[in-house]
Design a protein around this motif. Sequence first.
Motif, short mmCIF file in Angstrom:
data_model
loop_
_atom_site.label_atom_id
_atom_site.label_comp_id
_atom_site.label_asym_id
_atom_site.label_seq_id
_atom_site.Cartn_x
_atom_site.Cartn_y
_atom_site.Cartn_z
N HIS A 54 0.83 -1.21 0.00
CA HIS A 54 0.00 0.00 0.00
C HIS A 54 0.87 1.25 0.00
O HIS A 54 0.57 2.23 -0.71
N ASN A 55 1.95 1.23 0.78
CA ASN A 55 2.80 2.41 0.88
C ASN A 55 3.47 2.75 -0.45
O ASN A 55 3.54 3.92 -0.83
N ILE A 56 3.94 1.74 -1.18
CA ILE A 56 4.59 2.05 -2.47
C ILE A 56 3.54 2.41 -3.51
O ILE A 56 3.79 3.22 -4.41
N ASN A 57 2.34 1.84 -3.41
CA ASN A 57 1.27 2.22 -4.33
C ASN A 57 0.92 3.70 -4.21
O ASN A 57 0.62 4.36 -5.20
N VAL A 109 7.76 0.73 -9.84
CA VAL A 109 7.47 -0.33 -10.81
C VAL A 109 6.76 -1.51 -10.16
O VAL A 109 6.26 -2.39 -10.87
N LEU A 110 6.67 -1.54 -8.83
CA LEU A 110 5.94 -2.59 -8.13
C LEU A 110 4.46 -2.26 -7.98
O LEU A 110 3.71 -3.06 -7.43
N SER A 111 4.05 -1.10 -8.47
CA SER A 111 2.66 -0.65 -8.36
C SER A 111 1.94 -0.83 -9.69
O SER A 111 2.33 -0.23 -10.70
N ALA A 112 0.88 -1.62 -9.70
CA ALA A 112 0.11 -1.83 -10.92
C ALA A 112 -0.51 -0.53 -11.41
O ALA A 112 -0.57 -0.27 -12.62
N ALA A 113 -0.99 0.30 -10.50
CA ALA A 113 -1.61 1.56 -10.90
C ALA A 113 -0.60 2.46 -11.60
O ALA A 113 -0.92 3.13 -12.59
N SER A 140 13.93 1.09 -17.12
CA SER A 140 15.32 1.24 -16.68
C SER A 140 15.33 1.74 -15.24
O SER A 140 14.79 2.81 -14.94
N ILE A 141 15.94 0.95 -14.34
CA ILE A 141 16.16 1.38 -12.96
C ILE A 141 17.62 1.09 -12.59
O ILE A 141 17.90 0.27 -11.72
N PRO A 142 18.55 1.77 -13.24
CA PRO A 142 19.97 1.45 -13.03
C PRO A 142 20.48 1.83 -11.65
O PRO A 142 21.42 1.21 -11.16
N ARG A 143 19.88 2.85 -11.03
CA ARG A 143 20.33 3.32 -9.73
C ARG A 143 19.14 3.73 -8.87
O ARG A 143 18.04 3.95 -9.38
N ARG A 144 19.40 3.83 -7.57
CA ARG A 144 18.40 4.36 -6.65
C ARG A 144 17.93 5.72 -7.15
O ARG A 144 18.70 6.49 -7.70
N ARG A 145 16.66 6.02 -6.95
CA ARG A 145 16.06 7.31 -7.27
C ARG A 145 15.96 7.55 -8.77
O ARG A 145 15.67 8.67 -9.19
N CYS A 146 16.19 6.54 -9.59
CA CYS A 146 16.20 6.71 -11.04
C CYS A 146 15.19 5.75 -11.68
O CYS A 146 15.25 4.54 -11.44
N LEU A 147 14.28 6.30 -12.48
CA LEU A 147 13.28 5.49 -13.17
C LEU A 147 13.01 6.11 -14.53
O LEU A 147 12.63 7.28 -14.63
N GLN A 191 23.92 1.66 -7.26
CA GLN A 191 23.48 0.91 -8.42
C GLN A 191 22.43 -0.13 -8.04
O GLN A 191 22.48 -0.71 -6.96
N ILE A 192 21.48 -0.36 -8.96
CA ILE A 192 20.49 -1.42 -8.78
C ILE A 192 20.73 -2.54 -9.78
O ILE A 192 21.02 -3.67 -9.41
N SER A 193 20.62 -2.23 -11.09
CA SER A 193 20.79 -3.29 -12.08
C SER A 193 21.16 -2.71 -13.44
O SER A 193 20.62 -1.68 -13.86
N GLU A 194 22.05 -3.42 -14.13
CA GLU A 194 22.39 -3.08 -15.51
C GLU A 194 21.36 -3.63 -16.48
O GLU A 194 21.33 -3.26 -17.64
N MET A 195 20.51 -4.53 -16.01
CA MET A 195 19.45 -5.08 -16.85
C MET A 195 18.33 -4.07 -17.01
O MET A 195 18.17 -3.15 -16.21
N VAL A 196 17.52 -4.26 -18.05
CA VAL A 196 16.25 -3.55 -18.16
C VAL A 196 15.14 -4.55 -17.86
O VAL A 196 15.38 -5.76 -17.74
N PHE A 197 13.91 -4.04 -17.74
CA PHE A 197 12.79 -4.89 -17.35
C PHE A 197 11.62 -4.66 -18.30
O PHE A 197 11.43 -3.56 -18.82
N LEU A 198 10.86 -5.72 -18.53
CA LEU A 198 9.67 -5.65 -19.37
C LEU A 198 8.44 -5.80 -18.49
O LEU A 198 8.40 -6.64 -17.59
N ALA A 199 7.43 -4.98 -18.77
CA ALA A 199 6.20 -5.00 -17.97
C ALA A 199 5.00 -4.74 -18.86
O ALA A 199 5.11 -4.11 -19.92
#
Length: 255
Positions: free
Chosen positions: A90-93, A122-126, A143-150, A182-190
């Motif tokens: 709920h908090n992240i939503n 990115v964890l929020s469906a809304a 892309s979420i390569p680092r904290r605070r970055c989307l 850093q979080i991830s060098e990968m990208v994500f599909l949603a």
Amino acid sequence: MGFFDKLFKKEVAEPLVNVIDKAKVLVYPMIKSSDWKGMGLARSQPFLDIDGKPELALVFAQDAGDSFQYITEADLLLPGVQENFDQWQHNINTYPYEITLAKSLDNRVITASGEDHSAEKVLSAAFLAEACAALNTDRLVISIPRRRCLMITSYYEDFQSLENFFRLHFLAWQEEDYGNEQISEMVFLADKNKIEYAVPLGFRINLYERDGQFKLVYSTMDDLFQENDQIDFQKIMEKNKIPVSIYNSGTSSGN
């Protein structure tokens, strides 16, 4: 660097002695590499496994002012902490955000950066549904390569748009001056409901200047380019995608 002006620094501490009321301070998820030093202490949930080995996980943070503290298994035995912890989705939503269309990229890339838990939206469906609506698409590249970055674009963009997107992704990943972990060098599909896949791209893009001219250089062992001197990025993503494990661990991205 102006594209990432919203990426502000915040010191992220390792798990510390409990000096806040963990039954009252809001709990938010954080995506961490599985080799994060605090992983053995913090309460965690799998986010991505590769070849049976943990790659990314969720841990659960509370803001202690100038640092973060993390929920541990022992914390959950304290009065009221489990109930507070159970509110993390709920908090992240409901975590505040502002979607911005990048005019310099023809409004085909959106950002929602600059806050402590921006990447975890990115964890929020809304939120994903709103991103799909903003880009008029039913599938997202994230892309979420680092904290605070989307940063997000449509899966269906053309070669030039996706090349620019990946260039900015690798720039944020490589540039230590941003200061954020850093979080991830990968990208994500949603889709509009949830993250479905992580994608190790299998290449990197670097921008070099020589004699006043800028040139993009790909670093890879693969032959990426087709006869038209373009890359089928969608084909690469489909080939390399890995299902995320977060939804197999009892975690929900509901509204």
